[in-house]
Design an enzyme around this catalytic site. Structure first.
Site, PDB file in Angstrom:
ATOM      1  N   LYS A  10       0.832  -1.216   0.000  1.00  0.00           N
ATOM      2  CA  LYS A  10       0.000   0.000   0.000  1.00  0.00           C
ATOM      3  C   LYS A  10       0.858   1.254   0.000  1.00  0.00           C
ATOM      4  CE  LYS A  10      -1.971  -1.077   3.934  1.00  0.00           C
ATOM      5  NZ  LYS A  10      -1.254  -2.348   4.204  1.00  0.00           N
ATOM      6  N   ARG A  38      -9.632   0.905   8.597  1.00  0.00           N
ATOM      7  CA  ARG A  38      -9.268  -0.476   8.901  1.00  0.00           C
ATOM      8  C   ARG A  38     -10.361  -1.194   9.678  1.00  0.00           C
ATOM      9  NH1 ARG A  38      -3.186   0.485   8.602  1.00  0.00           N
ATOM     10  NH2 ARG A  38      -2.240  -1.521   8.867  1.00  0.00           N
ATOM     11  N   ARG A  59      11.615  -5.428   4.996  1.00  0.00           N
ATOM     12  CA  ARG A  59      11.313  -3.994   4.847  1.00  0.00           C
ATOM     13  C   ARG A  59      12.237  -3.120   5.686  1.00  0.00           C
ATOM     14  NH1 ARG A  59       5.236  -2.030   5.446  1.00  0.00           N
ATOM     15  NH2 ARG A  59       5.305  -3.169   7.415  1.00  0.00           N
ATOM     16  N   ARG A  72      11.176  -1.248  11.245  1.00  0.00           N
ATOM     17  CA  ARG A  72      10.139  -0.963  12.236  1.00  0.00           C
ATOM     18  C   ARG A  72      10.128  -2.033  13.309  1.00  0.00           C
ATOM     19  NH1 ARG A  72       4.975  -0.029   8.538  1.00  0.00           N
ATOM     20  NH2 ARG A  72       4.081  -1.085  10.342  1.00  0.00           N
ATOM     21  N   ARG A  99      -0.729  -8.815  13.491  1.00  0.00           N
ATOM     22  CA  ARG A  99      -1.253  -7.821  12.546  1.00  0.00           C
ATOM     23  C   ARG A  99      -2.071  -8.475  11.439  1.00  0.00           C
ATOM     24  NH1 ARG A  99       4.188  -5.218  11.221  1.00  0.00           N
ATOM     25  NH2 ARG A  99       3.036  -4.051   9.663  1.00  0.00           N
TER      26      ARG A  99
HETATM   27  P1  ADP Z   1       2.221  -1.848   3.217  1.00  0.00           P
HETATM   28  O1  ADP Z   1       2.215  -0.350   3.182  1.00  0.00           O
HETATM   29  O2  ADP Z   1       1.012  -2.459   2.552  1.00  0.00           O
HETATM   30  O3  ADP Z   1       2.447  -2.401   4.584  1.00  0.00           O
HETATM   31  P2  ADP Z   1       4.806  -1.618   1.849  1.00  0.00           P
HETATM   32  O4  ADP Z   1       4.510  -0.741   0.689  1.00  0.00           O
HETATM   33  O5  ADP Z   1       5.550  -1.041   2.990  1.00  0.00           O
HETATM   34  O6  ADP Z   1       3.454  -2.356   2.342  1.00  0.00           O
HETATM   35  O7  ADP Z   1       5.607  -2.894   1.290  1.00  0.00           O
HETATM   36  C1  ADP Z   1       6.131  -3.884   2.173  1.00  0.00           C
HETATM   37  C2  ADP Z   1       7.551  -4.247   1.754  1.00  0.00           C
HETATM   38  O8  ADP Z   1       7.526  -4.980   0.526  1.00  0.00           O
HETATM   39  C3  ADP Z   1       8.455  -3.040   1.493  1.00  0.00           C
HETATM   40  O9  ADP Z   1       9.747  -3.365   1.941  1.00  0.00           O
HETATM   41  C4  ADP Z   1       8.400  -2.855  -0.031  1.00  0.00           C
HETATM   42  O10 ADP Z   1       9.621  -2.310  -0.526  1.00  0.00           O
HETATM   43  C5  ADP Z   1       8.190  -4.291  -0.520  1.00  0.00           C
HETATM   44  N1  ADP Z   1       7.271  -4.369  -1.680  1.00  0.00           N
HETATM   45  C6  ADP Z   1       6.176  -3.620  -1.931  1.00  0.00           C
HETATM   46  N2  ADP Z   1       5.555  -4.013  -3.064  1.00  0.00           N
HETATM   47  C7  ADP Z   1       6.269  -5.079  -3.529  1.00  0.00           C
HETATM   48  C8  ADP Z   1       6.127  -5.956  -4.687  1.00  0.00           C
HETATM   49  N3  ADP Z   1       5.120  -5.804  -5.549  1.00  0.00           N
HETATM   50  N4  ADP Z   1       7.051  -6.917  -4.837  1.00  0.00           N
HETATM   51  C9  ADP Z   1       8.079  -7.073  -3.949  1.00  0.00           C
HETATM   52  N5  ADP Z   1       8.266  -6.291  -2.861  1.00  0.00           N
HETATM   53  C10 ADP Z   1       7.368  -5.305  -2.641  1.00  0.00           C
HETATM   54  P1  ADP Z   2       1.143  -1.909   7.673  1.00  0.00           P
HETATM   55  O1  ADP Z   2       0.688  -1.311   6.398  1.00  0.00           O
HETATM   56  O2  ADP Z   2       2.452  -2.619   7.565  1.00  0.00           O
HETATM   57  O3  ADP Z   2       0.103  -2.718   8.357  1.00  0.00           O
HETATM   58  P2  ADP Z   2       0.888   0.670   9.027  1.00  0.00           P
HETATM   59  O4  ADP Z   2       2.074   1.529   9.012  1.00  0.00           O
HETATM   60  O5  ADP Z   2      -0.236   1.003   8.114  1.00  0.00           O
HETATM   61  O6  ADP Z   2       1.427  -0.802   8.761  1.00  0.00           O
HETATM   62  O7  ADP Z   2       0.311   0.555  10.488  1.00  0.00           O
HETATM   63  C1  ADP Z   2       1.135   0.271  11.592  1.00  0.00           C
HETATM   64  C2  ADP Z   2       0.290   0.127  12.855  1.00  0.00           C
HETATM   65  O8  ADP Z   2      -0.369   1.385  13.118  1.00  0.00           O
HETATM   66  C3  ADP Z   2      -0.819  -0.892  12.784  1.00  0.00           C
HETATM   67  O9  ADP Z   2      -0.381  -2.203  13.104  1.00  0.00           O
HETATM   68  C4  ADP Z   2      -1.806  -0.342  13.823  1.00  0.00           C
HETATM   69  O10 ADP Z   2      -1.368  -0.625  15.147  1.00  0.00           O
HETATM   70  C5  ADP Z   2      -1.686   1.163  13.606  1.00  0.00           C
HETATM   71  N1  ADP Z   2      -2.660   1.677  12.626  1.00  0.00           N
HETATM   72  C6  ADP Z   2      -2.378   2.267  11.427  1.00  0.00           C
HETATM   73  N2  ADP Z   2      -3.513   2.636  10.807  1.00  0.00           N
HETATM   74  C7  ADP Z   2      -4.534   2.277  11.633  1.00  0.00           C
HETATM   75  C8  ADP Z   2      -5.951   2.374  11.558  1.00  0.00           C
HETATM   76  N3  ADP Z   2      -6.571   2.924  10.485  1.00  0.00           N
HETATM   77  N4  ADP Z   2      -6.675   1.908  12.593  1.00  0.00           N
HETATM   78  C9  ADP Z   2      -6.100   1.366  13.683  1.00  0.00           C
HETATM   79  N5  ADP Z   2      -4.772   1.226  13.810  1.00  0.00           N
HETATM   80  C10 ADP Z   2      -3.988   1.685  12.805  1.00  0.00           C
END
Ligand code: ADP
Ligand code: ADP
Ligand code: ZN
Length: 215
Positions: free
Chosen positions: A13, A88, A127, A161, A172
């Site tokens: 995302k 979420r 990541r 992180r 999660r």
């Molecule tokens: P989210 O915001 O949904 O948690 P991220 O954008 O942070 O996900 O992506 C998670 C990890 O995977 C990051 O380290 C990113 O560089 C990597 N990543 C994202 N999209 C892809 C993909 N299509 N293929 C391989 N690695 C990816």
């Molecule tokens: P990822 O995309 O890898 O799940 P985020 O950076 O979006 O991670 O979120 C990290 C943490 O922040 C989540 O595990 C949760 O604890 C909190 N968080 C983020 N967005 C929300 C939301 N919309 N509602 C509740 N908790 C949230």
């Protein structure tokens, strides 16, 4: 344009939101980034969020809704925004509907990025993030062009992180399946949901999103 990127942790995302931001100029609103900033600054909201984040649980709806409501009033959101990580829960989605109604805005697209659990675990394990601009990287999928230097801002400090540890990742994923997955039928019923295959490389996923936004 108002766009929601929906998908489990690690789906891509944040990565895709930043690519859409570069292409369209729409601002990326990541509740995760906003919450991490609030925790680092030890604000009242940050203190309320910290324990849940560390445990891999969701932060309370009240806190996240308040942060988002405040953020979308800023000038840079006037022409639209990309929501990354919000809503979420169904309660958050309902609150968003009310906020948009009040502003006289409408939700254009909800894009679900689908990725298998095994791949999610790999993505999260690899990541790392630039401390200065929050750009995401991955070892080995997405390394900076110059080793040790952020492609986007030239920063040289990266972190992993502390909620990206394997035990927390499982919590999660469970939170996603229990609390966020019900948003799929919620948006399906409104006719705004589109699902894409997030298993492909970053560039291919970006192309698919681009086509979807154009069409
Ligand atoms: P989210 O915001 O949904 O948690 P991220 O954008 O942070 O996900 O992506 C998670 C990890 O995977 C990051 O380290 C990113 O560089 C990597 N990543 C994202 N999209 C892809 C993909 N299509 N293929 C391989 N690695 C990816
Ligand atoms: P990822 O995309 O890898 O799940 P985020 O950076 O979006 O991670 O979120 C990290 C943490 O922040 C989540 O595990 C949760 O604890 C909190 N968080 C983020 N967005 C929300 C939301 N919309 N509602 C509740 N908790 C949230
Ligand atoms: Zn950077």
């Amino acid at each position: 344009m108002i766009l929601i990127l929906l998908g489990p942790p690690g789906a891509g995302k944040g990565t895709q939101a930043r690519l859409i931001m570069e292409k369209t100029g729409l601002v990326q609103l990541s509740t995760g980034d906003m919450l991490r900033e609030a925790v680092a600054a030890a604000t009242e909201q940050g203190q309320a969020a910290k324990a849940a984040m560390e445990a891999g649980a969701l932060v309370s709806d009240d806190v996240v809704i308040a942060i988002t409501a405040e953020r979308i009033e800023k000038e840079d959101c006037r022409d639209g925004f990309i929501l990354d990580g919000f809503p979420r829960t169904v309660a958050q989605a309902e609150a968003l509907d009310r906020m948009l109604d009040e502003k006289g805005c409408r939700l254009d697209h909800v894009i679900e990025i689908r990725v298998d659990d095994e791949e999610l675990v790999k993505r999260i394990a690899g990541r790392f993030v630039c401390t200065k601009c929050n750009e995401n990287y991955h070892d080995p999928f997405k390394r900076p062009a110059i080793e040790g230097t952020c492609d986007k801002c030239g920063g040289t400090k990266f972190i992993r992180r502390n909620d990206d540890r394997e035990e927390t990742v499982r919590a999660r994923l469970a939170a996603y399946n229990r609390e966020t997955a019900p948003l799929l039928p919620y948006y399906q019923a409104r006719g705004v949901l589109r699902s894409i295959d997030g298993m492909n490389p970053i560039g291919e996923v970006a192309k698919e999103i681009e086509l979807l936004l154009a069409g």
